[in-house]
Design an enzyme around this catalytic site. Sequence first.
Site, short mmCIF file in Angstrom:
data_model
loop_
_atom_site.label_atom_id
_atom_site.label_comp_id
_atom_site.label_asym_id
_atom_site.label_seq_id
_atom_site.Cartn_x
_atom_site.Cartn_y
_atom_site.Cartn_z
N SER A 206 10.35 -42.54 39.43
CA SER A 206 10.57 -41.13 39.14
C SER A 206 10.06 -40.76 37.75
CB SER A 206 12.04 -40.78 39.32
OG SER A 206 12.20 -39.38 39.45
N ASP A 302 8.51 -35.90 49.23
CA ASP A 302 9.40 -36.38 48.18
C ASP A 302 10.66 -35.52 48.11
OD1 ASP A 302 10.49 -36.45 45.35
OD2 ASP A 302 9.00 -38.05 45.23
N HIS A 369 12.92 -40.66 47.79
CA HIS A 369 12.54 -40.61 46.38
C HIS A 369 12.94 -41.93 45.74
CE1 HIS A 369 11.53 -38.63 42.59
NE2 HIS A 369 12.67 -39.10 42.08
#
EC number: 3.1.1.-
Length: 425
Positions: A206, A302, A369
């Site tokens: 991330s 995502d 994610h």
Amino acid sequence: MIKRWQMKNHLWSLFGIILLNISVNGMMMEFDEMEWFTEFNGTKMFQTESNVYSEAKFPMVGLTLIQSAASKGAVCLDGSLPGYHLHRGFGSGANNWLVQLEGGGWCDTVRNCVYRKTSRRGSSSYMEKQIPFTGILSDRAAENPDFYNWNRVKVRYCDGGSFSGDSEDKAAKLQFRGKRIWLAAMEELMGKGMRQAKQALLSGCSAGGLAAIFRCDDFGKLFPPSTRVKCLSDAGFFLDAIDVSGGRALRRLYAGVVKLQNLQTMLPRDCVDRLNPTSCFFPQNLINQVKTPLFILNAAYDSWQIQESLAPKSVDPKGSWNDCRLNYAKCSPSQIQFLQGFRTRMVNLVKGFAMPRKNGVFLNSCFAHCQTERHDTWYAKNSPAVKNKGIAVAVGDWYFERGGAKLIDCAYPCDKTCHNLVFRE
């Protein structure tokens, strides 16, 4: 014991724990991949969205604060020392190093960053003293076949700017020292044996995945040409995408981060010479200039970007996206079409990047994610796969040059291997 787990699951639903992200004072914050709690018998546990585990199942690795960082001004938002977790390698992996940069969103205003100082995302005073090493950080061959016996490091994230800043706000008592933290951490790890690495991999999830792109060539320059050095960005391919209102919610957030931390002087010069600084915080404008071999791993849908970039509440006042943004199964045909457009843009942006032999891509058509740090998505019997190849195998094949490391999934709903994440608020 079954009743006890049922009770725990019931309590989880009752209290509405949010696993993906929460909004505090307008600040976007990423989900915690593992939520901690104490079982009724006193055993410390953690839960992912699909399973509950005892800490005994995975190695618990202690936090090391970088004592030399203070003299270098390499400090967290609140001025505290930065830190990392190191699990030593062994056997054939004793001279190999995997460095994982932690994620955790960004703060784009003074108010948000001041709030962030009171969390582990802005201060080591609030960081866990031990964390479990799972997925790509696991020390078990059965769970992490290619990297299990390497030296594995998790560098904690406490600067709010993806390890990129070098400024401060004296009035608000905020230190934006992400680049210095990076340098201090690398210097310490080099002194602990990384200088002799035969093989090295920089990774991140991330906001840490974005940082892995920013710092990739810097990482490569630490080693001699004889060292195999590569980088892996997991869920760090944030697109400068149009949101459901026709605006650009993530661009606004990034513009705030860049301005607040004065990043225009810290971003890649070859990008800033072509584009405005905010555009140079987006990986789509950076990846083709990265010289070190790089692997892009991302879910084409995502889940963080859907919730906070494409359809955040701030641009959906009537709530028409409420159900869809939290559960893809509740998306209308027109909403799915919008998301298909997002996927198409992501695929098109990585096509040129994927052409050089040195680079790798794994885009699966999942609503997820971060997939490298999770036990169930990294390397398990039912892990997500593209063309029958799972994520850990694809990354390993790319790193060790075994072939077949450019994998782009067909569009939703073709992939039946996904661990789609369904969240509630």
